[in-house]
Design an enzyme around this catalytic site. Structure first.
Site, PDB file in Angstrom:
ATOM      1  N   ASP A 280      28.885   9.822 -19.350  1.00 52.49           N
ATOM      2  CA  ASP A 280      29.278   8.858 -20.575  1.00 52.49           C
ATOM      3  C   ASP A 280      30.335   8.352 -20.238  1.00 52.49           C
ATOM      4  OD1 ASP A 280      27.846   8.791 -23.984  1.00 52.49           O
ATOM      5  OD2 ASP A 280      28.925   7.275 -22.777  1.00 52.49           O
TER       6      ASP A 280
HETATM    7  C1  GLC Z   1      29.242   5.046 -25.203  1.00 52.16           C
HETATM    8  C2  GLC Z   1      27.787   5.592 -25.681  1.00 52.16           C
HETATM    9  C3  GLC Z   1      26.835   5.293 -24.635  1.00 52.16           C
HETATM   10  C4  GLC Z   1      27.048   4.124 -23.988  1.00 52.16           C
HETATM   11  C5  GLC Z   1      28.213   4.250 -23.132  1.00 52.16           C
HETATM   12  C6  GLC Z   1      28.388   2.668 -22.376  1.00 52.16           C
HETATM   13  O1  GLC Z   1      30.386   5.612 -25.336  1.00 52.16           O
HETATM   14  O2  GLC Z   1      28.060   6.839 -25.947  1.00 52.16           O
HETATM   15  O3  GLC Z   1      25.729   5.555 -25.561  1.00 52.16           O
HETATM   16  O4  GLC Z   1      25.928   3.974 -23.258  1.00 52.16           O
HETATM   17  O5  GLC Z   1      29.429   4.526 -23.754  1.00 52.16           O
HETATM   18  O6  GLC Z   1      28.663   1.688 -23.059  1.00 52.16           O
END
Ligand code: GLC
Length: 749
Positions: A280
């Site tokens: 993430d």
């Molecule tokens: C965010 C979220 C995740 C998302 C990622 C990219 O922090 O936790 O669900 O896909 O970043 O945007």
């Protein structure tokens, strides 16, 4: 005191057996040619600036593309932008490896559908798949190859803002959503135009964040992991999901981004997941905040050794893995395995042969069809919580309507969170929808109060508008960023001074409909007694206004049923239908039983609750046999009758209860849901299939077992015990011949 550095890797550092064998000759040959820097570039994912989805500092991501230090980009969309960046990767780098473009298409790309929690209310796997297909088509049309969806985090805590993004409280629904969405996004072949790679997220138990506070630690039992949080991800893996994203949280002290036992051990080795693990946003770097890495080199080694292939936004892999190699914290075999998985995903998407994936552009007719689908999905997501005095559907003679509240005409708030490319200028607001449906009505709008803050200067105008009306529609709730990521609320009621507005207007006694917009169940114990009708509309997307008008006028009935129990009080959380009975089940007349002194144990509204414009009776379930042995299956039928005056559709749930087992079992377990449409006076039969395998559960040692004995089966319109009708079946040991082959499988699901 420094503790000995552990790489976090499961026992063997060699890639999972079988992976090398499955690599194409192209991937093997390419990997062999790549320098270390080129390899690490493929593991580096950076955000463009078309949307901001985390703590963002401007990054010259295109410089990274040109230098080969970036292998994938997210938060960029549109053919021209994608083509320009792809051209750089193909023509300005030594090996010309195509870029992968990804985006959070959570509930639609250009056409925004209801938020996932709203769509879960439809209990319609076909609809879930269709909206994912439409979203995939629009995503591919915008030059994007992957969505960071479906979000499969089961959650029983409305304080957590991301409950809005998931399937609700129950793993059975999560499993059904996982299958439908993975099929919808990916289709049968990722190379085919209109298909995009899906990412199951966030692995694992992110929805159980301590105190409902986003990113907080998670401590759940192995039983809860096996029975509640893992099943939707196992279903996604079985459906062939292309990628999985580990969650931000630690699980019992081990950050998921460094959880080798679950990422490599369970996902890769036990479940044979052969896709890509994408961290993430800055989660690799956040291992320092978790306190498990002393520097970014250790963080990078921990993550890649645990199985995380792609580093999103930390730039830890490209900058620190060379030193990690020197320090002996990681092997080149581990890096090569990660690179191979990323290149294999790009190959599965056909990017080496057709890097621009120039599909025929979607037509205005395609987008019109998606808008119609969004309208259908929205009407099926609306949950009518109550309808006292039968104020709904609106009388055709209703001429003077007061639309009061800050959400009556608020485009952006209809889209909800994660609506990146959604154009707010084409949203049909509640006011737009009602005006279109009731052109002869005099509709007066009064905001009353803002969504948040203490400004009550508009109250008097709202009272005047209500006084002059035949009907009052109170449009209240949350704005689009009071739920979703980093949007937990400790007291999830109506924000600002909206309660004052609602109570002041309701006190006038006009026929009233309270229309709630929110990303979560709002805790409003004071509302039910004061309002006539209450609709939970969540955040319905582009067609919000038309869908609401369809339901208010009776053109469509509100089709939604709650996928999450609606608490009476924050103090009840977590409240859900699958709780175990305890040794002292609640008894109203007995003091020493499990209850509160100040609030009932039951939710305000049960899982599955929702009413339409007619009424149904449901007969007792009838099983095709009275016994069930391993490997067998039962058909369970129930007869429903429409005893109201209008046609309507009922949602019926199948639950089981295992009253005596080797461990205490939940009071109810969801085993199926079905819908049936009936005309007034008509009868119809809903059918479920119940397989013996469905009744396998983890015993005290978490070994999946099938235990003989009586199991109760229930059917009904919700998890409200007073609405369920039951029967029972007897589980039997396998016939002697069959039992030899059924050694109980040990370990996780
Ligand atoms: C965010 C979220 C995740 C998302 C990622 C990219 O922090 O936790 O669900 O896909 O970043 O945007």
């Amino acid at each position: 005191m420094r503790r000995p550095f552990r790489t976090g890797k499961a026992a063997s550092a060699t890639p999972r057996r079988g992976l090398k064998a499955s690599l194409s000759s192209r991937v093997k040959a390419l990997t062999a040619k790549m320098t270390l820097a080129e390899k690490l570039g493929q593991l580096n994912m950076l955000s463009a600036d078309f949307a901001v989805t985390g703590a963002y500092v401007p990054i010259r991501y295109l410089d990274g593309v040109r230098s080969g230090a970036v292998g994938s980009i997210f938060n960029l969309w549109g053919r021209e932008a994608a083509r320009a960046a792809q051209k750089m990767a193909l023509e300005e780098t030594r090996l010309g490896i195509p870029l992968l473009f990804a985006l959070d298409v959570i509930h639609g790309q250009r056409t925004i559908f209801p938020i996932p929690l709203a769509e879960a209310c439809a209990f319609d796997v076909g609809l879930w798949e269709r909206t994912a297909r439409a979203a995939a088509a629009e995503t591919a049309d915008d030059g994007v190859h992957m969505t960071f969806a479906p979000m499969l985090d089961v959650c029983r805590d409305p304080r957590w803002g991301r409950i809005s993004e998931g399937p609700g409280e129950d793993p059975f629904v999560g499993v059904a959503m996982a299958r439908a969405k993975t099929r919808g996004y990916q289709g049968e072949d990722l190379r085919k135009p209109g298909n995009v790679a899906a990412t199951a997220k966030h692995f694992i138990a992110y929805g159980a964040a301590e105190a409902g506070r986003d990113y907080a630690a998670v401590d759940v039992s192995d039983r809860q992991l096996d029975e509640i949080y893992l099943p939707p991800f196992k279903a996604a893996v079985e459906a062939g999901v292309a990628a999985i994203m580990p969650a931000f949280n630690d699980l019992s002290g081990v950050p998921m981004t460094a959880h080798g036992a679950l990422l490599d051990g369970l996902l890769r080795r036990r479940w044979r997941f052969d896709g890509v693990l994408i961290s993430d946003y800055t989660a690799v770097q956040e291992l320092l905040n978790h306190g498990v890495a002393a520097d970014l080199v250790e963080a990078a080694a921990l993550a890649i050794n645990a199985g995380v292939d792609v580093d999103m936004m930390s730039q830890a892999y490209v900058t620190c893995l060379p030193e990690a190699l020197e320090r002996g914290l990681v092997t080149m075999a581990t890096i090569d395995a990660a690179v191979a998985r990323v290149l294999t995903l790009k190959e599965r998407l056909g990017l080496f042969d057709d890097p621009y994936r120039e599909t025929a552009a979607l037509t205005p007719g395609d987008f019109a069809a998606h808008r119609a689908l969004a309208r259908e999905a929205a009407t099926r997501s609306i949950v009518m919580l109550q309808n006292r005095r039968e104020v709904l559907p609106l009388s055709p003679t209703a001429r003077r309507i007061a639309m009061i509240g800050p959400l009556a005409d608020s485009p952006q708030d209809m889209l909800g969170s994660w609506a990146g490319a959604g154009d707010r200028t084409t949203v049909v607001t509640f006011l737009d929808g009602l005006r279109a449906a009731m052109p002869d009505a005099a509709i007066r709008v009064s905001r009353g109060v803002p969504i948040d803050g203490d400004d009550v200067s508009g109250l008097a105008d709202a009272v005047r508008a209500a006084r002059d009306a035949d009907l009052v529609l109170l449009c209240v709730g949350e704005n689009d960023h009071m739920s979703g990521e980093a949007s937990s609320r400790a007291d999830p009621g109506l924000p600002g001074r909206q309660r004052e507005l609602v109570e002041t207007v309701l006190a006038l006694g006009r026929p009233s409909v309270v229309i709630l917009s929110s990303g979560r169940p709002l805790i409003l114990p004071w509302l039910a007694a004061q309002a006539d009708a209450v609709l939970a509309t969540w955040q319905l997307g582009h067609e919000a206004g038309h869908a609401l008008a369809d339901v208010l006028t009776g053109a469509r009935e509100p089709g939604g049923r709650l996928p999450v129990s609606w608490p009476r009080a924050v103090g009840q959380i977590p409240v859900f239908f699958g709780q175990r009975p305890t040794g002292r089940p609640m008894h109203p007349e007995q003091q020493y039983t499990s209850k509160y002194l100040d609030v009932a144990n039951t939710p305000e509204f049960h899982f599955g609750h929702g009413i339409g414009y007619t009424r149904f009776t449901c007969g007792a379930p009838r099983a095709s046999a009275s016994t069930l042995a391993p490997g067998e299956r039962l058909t369970i039928e129930a007869t429903l009758k429409n005893v109201g005056s209008r046609s309507g559709e009922e949602t019926v749930f199948l639950f089981t209860r295992d009253k005596v087992a080797s461990v205490a079992r939940p009071a109810l377990e969801l085993r199926g849901f079905a819908k049936i449409a009936l005309k007034p006076g008509a009868r119809g039969v809903v059918r479920f299939e119940l397989r013996a395998d469905d009744l396998i559960f983890p015993d005290a040692a978490l070994t999946p077992v099938f235990e003989p004995g009586e199991v109760e089966i229930y059917v009904g319109p919700s998890a409200d015990p007073s609405r369920l009708v039951g029967a029972s079946v007897t589980l039997e040991r396998a016939a002697p011949a069959a039992s030899k082959g059924r050694a109980a499988r040990r370990g996780r699901l």
